[in-house]
Scaffold this active site. Structure first.
Site, PDB file in Angstrom:
ATOM      1  N   HIS A 163     -10.007  -6.204  -1.632  1.00  0.00           N
ATOM      2  CA  HIS A 163      -8.612  -6.497  -1.317  1.00  0.00           C
ATOM      3  C   HIS A 163      -8.472  -6.711   0.179  1.00  0.00           C
ATOM      4  O   HIS A 163      -9.209  -6.125   0.972  1.00  0.00           O
ATOM      5  CB  HIS A 163      -7.698  -5.380  -1.821  1.00  0.00           C
ATOM      6  N   ASN A 223       0.870  -1.166   0.000  1.00  0.00           N
ATOM      7  CA  ASN A 223       0.000   0.000   0.000  1.00  0.00           C
ATOM      8  C   ASN A 223       0.916   1.228   0.000  1.00  0.00           C
ATOM      9  O   ASN A 223       1.670   1.438   0.944  1.00  0.00           O
ATOM     10  CB  ASN A 223      -0.895  -0.014   1.243  1.00  0.00           C
ATOM     11  N   GLY A 258     -15.296   1.803   4.999  1.00  0.00           N
ATOM     12  CA  GLY A 258     -13.979   2.399   4.875  1.00  0.00           C
ATOM     13  C   GLY A 258     -13.204   1.976   3.648  1.00  0.00           C
ATOM     14  O   GLY A 258     -12.008   2.232   3.546  1.00  0.00           O
ATOM     15  N   ALA A 259     -13.849   1.324   2.702  1.00  0.00           N
ATOM     16  CA  ALA A 259     -13.141   0.891   1.498  1.00  0.00           C
ATOM     17  C   ALA A 259     -12.774   2.095   0.637  1.00  0.00           C
ATOM     18  O   ALA A 259     -13.630   2.893   0.286  1.00  0.00           O
ATOM     19  CB  ALA A 259     -13.990  -0.091   0.702  1.00  0.00           C
ATOM     20  N   GLY A 260     -11.467   2.229   0.320  1.00  0.00           N
ATOM     21  CA  GLY A 260     -11.007   3.310  -0.541  1.00  0.00           C
ATOM     22  C   GLY A 260     -11.318   2.977  -1.999  1.00  0.00           C
ATOM     23  O   GLY A 260     -11.673   3.821  -2.794  1.00  0.00           O
ATOM     24  N   VAL A 261     -11.117   1.720  -2.344  1.00  0.00           N
ATOM     25  CA  VAL A 261     -11.434   1.214  -3.683  1.00  0.00           C
ATOM     26  C   VAL A 261     -12.582   0.263  -3.467  1.00  0.00           C
ATOM     27  O   VAL A 261     -12.401  -0.855  -3.040  1.00  0.00           O
ATOM     28  CB  VAL A 261     -10.249   0.409  -4.270  1.00  0.00           C
ATOM     29  N   HIS A 273      -6.313  -6.358   3.500  1.00  0.00           N
ATOM     30  CA  HIS A 273      -5.238  -5.562   4.087  1.00  0.00           C
ATOM     31  C   HIS A 273      -4.459  -6.391   5.105  1.00  0.00           C
ATOM     32  O   HIS A 273      -5.059  -7.073   5.936  1.00  0.00           O
ATOM     33  CB  HIS A 273      -5.810  -4.346   4.830  1.00  0.00           C
TER      34      HIS A 273
END
Ligand SMILES: [Zn+2]
Length: 165
Positions: A120, A50, A112-115, A122
């Site tokens: 994916h 990341n 809270g998923a950015g994408v 973490h």
């Protein structure tokens, strides 16, 4: 939430958002693994660093398939993801000696998923004395080591661990 200077995230916050899905792009760009911080590939999934980490050594495991939920993954994809998670645990332990890990998936923006549309996993190494996971999610971590330095260490760790398996 207190604001802490986190210079490595500013390019992400201010930068132009890449067109399309960045995980799909990195999955496709096999010949650019080094500059894309891709550390390991299996048949159905891959590991990358990341580059906007919440802690030093923050890794992500993604399937090549652009899917947004676990129910869309077939058996081989799930197996590769969890075998990679196992490998990440050994490599991080070998290279960085963390005292624990946060391993998890954020499904959906509210979680809270950015994408949000390419799931994916973490893998965040933890040390006694670093902040708790919720604080790390608030973008407030200071990374003591350069990303490139960590990447180089982890890359050699992956080579070593894969040779042993
Ligand atoms: Zn994708």
């Amino acid at each position: 939430m207190q604001t802490i200077w986190a210079p490595w995230r500013i390019t992400y916050i201010l930068g132009e958002k890449e067109q399309g899905c960045f995980l799909c792009q990195k999955a496709r760009q096999v010949e650019h693994d080094e500059e894309n911080f891709v550390l390991c590939r299996k048949t159905h999934a891959f590991v990358l660093m990341n580059v906007y980490p919440y802690n030093n050594g923050h890794l992500m495991i993604a399937p090549y398939a652009h899917v947004s939920s676990l129910t869309e993954l077939h058996h081989d994809q799930l197996e590769d993801m969890f075998r990679l998670a196992q490998l990440c645990e050994s490599v991080l332990t070998l290279v960085m000696q963390p005292e624990g890990f946060n391993i998890g998936i954020n499904l959906g923006k509210v979680a809270g998923a950015g994408v949000e549309d390419h799931l994916h996993l973490h893998i965040v190494p933890r040390w006694n004395g670093d902040t708790n996971y919720m604080t790390t999610i608030a973008d407030t971590r200071i990374i003591p080591q350069q990303l490139e330095e960590t990447c180089e260490l982890l890359r050699s760790g992956f080579l070593l661990e894969q040779k042993e398996r």
